[in-house]
Scaffold this motif. Sequence first.
Motif, mmCIF file in Angstrom:
data_model
loop_
_atom_site.group_PDB
_atom_site.id
_atom_site.type_symbol
_atom_site.label_atom_id
_atom_site.label_comp_id
_atom_site.label_asym_id
_atom_site.label_seq_id
_atom_site.Cartn_x
_atom_site.Cartn_y
_atom_site.Cartn_z
ATOM 1 N N LYS A 17 113.336 85.344 107.523
ATOM 2 C CA LYS A 17 113.569 85.068 108.775
ATOM 3 C C LYS A 17 114.905 85.143 108.997
ATOM 4 O O LYS A 17 115.287 85.690 110.074
ATOM 5 C CB LYS A 17 112.727 83.975 109.454
ATOM 6 N N ARG A 18 115.812 84.549 108.209
ATOM 7 C CA ARG A 18 117.054 84.538 108.319
ATOM 8 C C ARG A 18 117.763 85.930 108.223
ATOM 9 O O ARG A 18 118.847 86.239 109.075
ATOM 10 C CB ARG A 18 117.767 83.495 107.331
ATOM 11 N N VAL A 19 117.427 87.021 107.559
ATOM 12 C CA VAL A 19 118.021 88.133 107.602
ATOM 13 C C VAL A 19 117.825 88.594 108.749
ATOM 14 O O VAL A 19 118.665 89.633 108.978
ATOM 15 C CB VAL A 19 117.288 88.933 106.401
ATOM 16 N N LEU A 21 117.043 87.426 111.925
ATOM 17 C CA LEU A 21 117.862 86.689 112.702
ATOM 18 C C LEU A 21 119.655 87.147 112.540
ATOM 19 O O LEU A 21 120.298 87.358 113.659
ATOM 20 C CB LEU A 21 117.955 85.360 112.753
ATOM 21 N N GLN A 22 120.136 87.551 111.240
ATOM 22 C CA GLN A 22 121.451 87.811 111.218
ATOM 23 C C GLN A 22 121.544 89.350 111.845
ATOM 24 O O GLN A 22 122.387 89.297 112.394
ATOM 25 C CB GLN A 22 121.684 87.890 109.729
ATOM 26 N N ILE A 23 120.485 90.145 111.467
ATOM 27 C CA ILE A 23 120.732 91.566 111.875
ATOM 28 C C ILE A 23 120.616 91.608 113.415
ATOM 29 O O ILE A 23 121.512 92.230 114.135
ATOM 30 C CB ILE A 23 119.544 92.390 111.268
ATOM 31 N N GLY A 25 121.652 89.288 115.354
ATOM 32 C CA GLY A 25 122.873 88.580 116.029
ATOM 33 C C GLY A 25 124.034 89.782 115.911
ATOM 34 O O GLY A 25 124.648 89.749 117.003
ATOM 35 N N GLU A 26 123.854 90.572 115.107
ATOM 36 C CA GLU A 26 124.882 91.787 114.797
ATOM 37 C C GLU A 26 124.684 92.471 115.906
ATOM 38 O O GLU A 26 125.768 92.935 116.762
ATOM 39 C CB GLU A 26 124.813 92.571 113.579
ATOM 40 N N ASP A 29 125.659 90.907 119.219
ATOM 41 C CA ASP A 29 127.288 91.126 119.570
ATOM 42 C C ASP A 29 127.747 92.453 119.759
ATOM 43 O O ASP A 29 128.626 92.072 120.784
ATOM 44 C CB ASP A 29 127.961 90.750 118.186
#
Length: 67
Positions: A17-19, A21-23, A25-26, A29
């Motif tokens: 899930k963190r992966v 959410l990181q993508i 987020g990119e 942005d």
Amino acid sequence: MITQEQKEIRKKFAGYKRVVLQIAGEIHDIVEDRVWTDYVKLPKLSQKIDVAMQDVIEFRKKYDFLK
């Protein structure tokens, strides 16, 4: 009560899930701040999030208690 194995599975699931959410987020942005200059990055990020989400979906199917 949750078993040690279930705790480890949940920890691994949190990593998947963190992966995602990181993508996401990119992407956020770029859309919020730099869409005019970095829009060309969106297709590749879209593909990455699709792959990462498939990992999440498959992991959920394998471990039904994660729903």
